[in-house]
Design an enzyme around this catalytic site. Structure first.
Site, PDB file in Angstrom:
ATOM      1  N   GLY A 123       0.813  -1.228   0.000  1.00 25.97           N
ATOM      2  CA  GLY A 123       0.000   0.000   0.000  1.00 25.97           C
ATOM      3  C   GLY A 123       0.837   1.263   0.000  1.00 25.97           C
ATOM      4  N   GLY A 156       2.498   3.564   1.597  1.00 27.89           N
ATOM      5  CA  GLY A 156       3.036   3.774   2.945  1.00 27.89           C
ATOM      6  C   GLY A 156       3.551   5.179   3.131  1.00 27.89           C
ATOM      7  NE  ARG A 157       8.761   6.201   0.431  1.00 25.55           N
ATOM      8  CZ  ARG A 157      10.029   6.408   0.305  1.00 25.55           C
ATOM      9  NH1 ARG A 157      10.589   7.418   0.888  1.00 25.55           N
ATOM     10  NH2 ARG A 157      10.753   5.580  -0.403  1.00 25.55           N
ATOM     11  CE  LYS A 159       8.513   7.599  -3.437  1.00 32.16           C
ATOM     12  NZ  LYS A 159       9.040   6.942  -4.648  1.00 32.16           N
ATOM     13  NE  ARG A 184       1.249   2.049  -6.709  1.00 27.74           N
ATOM     14  CZ  ARG A 184       2.458   2.561  -6.598  1.00 27.74           C
ATOM     15  NH1 ARG A 184       3.505   1.764  -6.600  1.00 27.74           N
ATOM     16  NH2 ARG A 184       2.630   3.849  -6.463  1.00 27.74           N
ATOM     17  CG  ASP A 209       5.410  -3.181  -4.609  1.00 31.02           C
ATOM     18  OD1 ASP A 209       6.053  -4.192  -4.951  1.00 31.02           O
ATOM     19  OD2 ASP A 209       5.918  -2.274  -3.946  1.00 31.02           O
ATOM     20  CG  ASP A 212       6.711   3.435  -6.759  1.00 29.66           C
ATOM     21  OD1 ASP A 212       6.117   4.523  -6.838  1.00 29.66           O
ATOM     22  OD2 ASP A 212       6.329   2.503  -6.032  1.00 29.66           O
TER      23      ASP A 212
HETATM   24  P1  AMP Z   1       9.181   0.747  -2.588  1.00 27.79           P
HETATM   25  O1  AMP Z   1      10.315  -0.210  -2.474  1.00 27.79           O
HETATM   26  O2  AMP Z   1       9.581   2.202  -2.504  1.00 27.79           O
HETATM   27  O3  AMP Z   1       8.307   0.476  -3.772  1.00 27.79           O
HETATM   28  O4  AMP Z   1       8.273   0.545  -1.284  1.00 27.79           O
HETATM   29  C1  AMP Z   1       7.669  -0.677  -0.972  1.00 27.79           C
HETATM   30  C2  AMP Z   1       6.620  -0.443   0.071  1.00 27.79           C
HETATM   31  O5  AMP Z   1       7.185   0.147   1.226  1.00 27.79           O
HETATM   32  C3  AMP Z   1       5.489   0.477  -0.363  1.00 27.79           C
HETATM   33  O6  AMP Z   1       4.325   0.016   0.237  1.00 27.79           O
HETATM   34  C4  AMP Z   1       5.906   1.796   0.215  1.00 27.79           C
HETATM   35  O7  AMP Z   1       4.810   2.658   0.421  1.00 27.79           O
HETATM   36  C5  AMP Z   1       6.554   1.385   1.518  1.00 27.79           C
HETATM   37  N1  AMP Z   1       7.539   2.347   1.977  1.00 27.79           N
HETATM   38  C6  AMP Z   1       8.758   2.606   1.459  1.00 27.79           C
HETATM   39  N2  AMP Z   1       9.387   3.553   2.171  1.00 27.79           N
HETATM   40  C7  AMP Z   1       8.555   3.924   3.163  1.00 27.79           C
HETATM   41  C8  AMP Z   1       8.617   4.865   4.226  1.00 27.79           C
HETATM   42  N3  AMP Z   1       9.679   5.637   4.432  1.00 27.79           N
HETATM   43  N4  AMP Z   1       7.553   4.954   5.052  1.00 27.79           N
HETATM   44  C9  AMP Z   1       6.467   4.194   4.878  1.00 27.79           C
HETATM   45  N5  AMP Z   1       6.345   3.283   3.908  1.00 27.79           N
HETATM   46  C10 AMP Z   1       7.369   3.150   3.054  1.00 27.79           C
HETATM   47 MG    MG Z   2       6.760   1.254  -4.565  1.00 27.04          MG
END
Ligand code: AMP
Ligand code: MG
Length: 530
Positions: free
Chosen positions: A101, A103-104, A124, A201, A278, A288
């Protein structure tokens, strides 16, 4: 504050999470959760994209206003914005990871512009959401600057991508352990506003399938087709016109869009770095931007992502087959909506065949041929790919300089590509001989085509960029920006607006990676920490 026209198609089409707290949790039977951006203490706008602003009907004055900075750093909402975070799952590095989901990321809303186009605005790094798991929901300057610059650069290169409207500092300090090695330090917090027709996604479909929530899977499918693939309905509206054949046509479109995207990546030398499901857009957009990188010396096994250093799963040369693997996961997710999955399997099976054809066409364009000819070009391309790896050869410079041939003579060809070699001495006699033999065949092939040198050069220069966001250039912009100097950031944004046009005085943006950048963190090595 300006008034924009927001619609709420996505949030009206899928159920909301009925829990409105911002507690981290598993969210069931919902497409998203309502959540507000977290206010920041001292927002500062570092850069914006006038073209993206224009596409949501904002002018320069708007972008330089106080409210723009407040809205796009997460401190204020415009009338009509109803922010939410989306629920999705995904396969990470080949393993099912369950719910991930936004997350940020926080979607501010979907703007309907005066031209009738719909653009979703998404922050973001604007704070925690129910999907933040154990992380903080924040982002730092280095990764945000990389996302801003790269998504705009990709757009101007003609690569399908999400866009970036703005990059703001938040004024907060954010703790990060850049290489997950126990050396955590404070970095400057930042927020990027991303813009795309949709941020859905593969994982958005997977999460419902994994929970056997087929009612919402179907809802999402219908929303997606009606809102983003209306042409598949051939002018008919209404649920009753959407059936298994429409689902199949949709999957076939996603395969085609994904194929087009990855062919472009291979054309310009882009390595995404984290092709988890994702991070795969259902619109075939590059999405991303994390530990991505650009090929310097041509090495199909290269990945900038240190988190992937053991298996090189997402290396340059594997990106197409990973798209195929990811599409297989999407097919698996939507399979429950089919009585008969045989045609779904057939569409999936055609992916690599279609990709290979598109790649051949792309290679023919890069090499300046009128069209791909299997009998001669298969071997010519394969031998070139091998030769490029023989000694360190800069991919971007090689293809760009190859267009400068003005005589059908191998020795002239050899001369024009000299600048592409990282070490002149490495190109010894044996290497030279191999190249001369290849050029012998190449010039014959060009002669057979019969294009003038001028026309061929013009064609090649439209597909072989002069400027890409070289890893070390992005790092130089980060180093400067961290010290409060935005000169390089602006200069890069400007030069990358016209990546196919040789720009006077901009030679330094088209040079090979300097030796100091070979092993420097941020230049050749990145991690998922951002
Ligand atoms: P990513 O590798 O950036 O695609 O992130 C994978 C998952 O981790 C996604 O659900 C992001 O929203 C979550 N995520 C990555 N960095 C953070 C963060 N600093 N805080 C909260 N969620 C994060
Ligand atoms: Mg991502």
């Amino acid at each position: 504050m300006k008034n924009l026209n927001f619609n709420h198609h996505f949030t009206n089409s899928l159920p909301a999470d009925d829990n409105t707290s911002n507690q981290r949790r598993q969210v069931f039977e919902a497409g998203y959760s309502w959540v507000k951006p977290t206010a920041t203490c001292q927002p500062e706008l570092l850069i914006y994209s006038p073209e993206v602003a224009n596409s949501i009907d904002l002018n320069q004055e708007d972008c330089q206003s106080v409210w723009f900075k407040e809205v796009f750093s997460g401190n204020a909402l415009m009338d009509g914005m109803q922010p939410y975070a989306m629920c999705y799952g995904g396969h990470q590095f080949g393993n099912w990871a369950g719910q991930l989901g936004d997350g940020r990321a926080i979607n501010l809303g979907e703007v309907l512009n005066q031209a009738g186009e719909a653009w979703v605005l998404q922050l973001k790094g604007a704070g925690a959401t129910p999907y933040s798991r154990t992380a903080d929901g924040l982002a730092v300057l280095r990764s945000s600057l990389r996302e801003f610059l790269c998504s705009e650069a990709m757009f101007h290169l003609g690569v399908p991508t999400t866009r970036a409207l703005s990059l703001c500092l938040t004024g907060e300090q954010v703790m990060r352990d850049m290489f997950y090695d126990g050396n955590a330090a404070y970095e400057k917090g930042a927020v990027v506003c991303r813009v795309a027709p949709s941020f859905l996604r593969f994982g958005s479909f997977q999460i419902f399938a994994s929970r056997h929530d087929f009612a919402n899977l179907k809802r999402l499918m219908h929303y997606t087709i009606q809102s983003h693939f209306p042409y598949l309905l051939k002018g008919k509206s209404g649920e009753e016109h959407i059936d298994e054949n429409t689902y199949l046509a949709w999957f076939s479109e996603v395969c085609a869009l994904t194929k087009t995207m990855v062919v472009h990546w291979q054309r310009v030398g882009f390595v995404h770095g984290v092709m988890n499901t994702d991070n795969m857009s259902i619109l075939g957009l590059t999405i991303d931007y994390g530990p991505y990188g650009w090929l310097e010396d041509y090495n199909p096994d290269w990945t900038p992502n240190t988190t992937d250093k053991q298996f090189h799963r997402y290396a340059f040369g594997k990106q197409a087959s990973i798209c195929h693997w990811n599409l297989a996961q999407l097919a698996q997710a939507i399979a429950p909506l089919f009585q008969d999955i045989t045609p779904l399997q057939a569409v999936l099976d055609a992916f690599m065949v279609d990709y290979t054809q598109a790649e051949q066409h792309m290679m023919a364009e890069k090499l300046g041929f009128k069209a791909y000819q299997a009998d001669s070009d298969a071997a010519l391309c394969a031998d070139l790919i091998a030769l490029l790896q023989r000694v360190e050869t800069d991919m971007t410079i090689f293809y760009r300089d190859l267009a400068n041939i003005t005589a059908f003579e191998p020795s002239q060809c050899w001369h024009v590509i000299q600048d592409a070699f990282y070490e002149q001495d490495a190109a010894n006699d044996q290497v030279k001989q191999a190249w001369m033999a290849w050029f012998e065949r190449y010039v014959q092939r060009l002669q057979a085509d019969g294009l003038s040198h001028e026309l061929r050069k013009k064609n090649m220069n439209q597909v072989n960029p002069k400027y890409v966001l070289r890893n070390y250039l992005a790092q130089l912009a980060i180093d400067q920006a961290d010290q409060g100097d935005m000169t390089m950031l602006h200069a890069l944004r400007d030069v990358l607006r016209q990546p196919y046009v040789t720009q006077e005085g901009k030679e330094s943006f088209a040079e090979k990676r300097p030796e100091w950048a070979r092993q420097r963190a941020g230049c050749s090595m990145l991690s998922c920490s951002s």
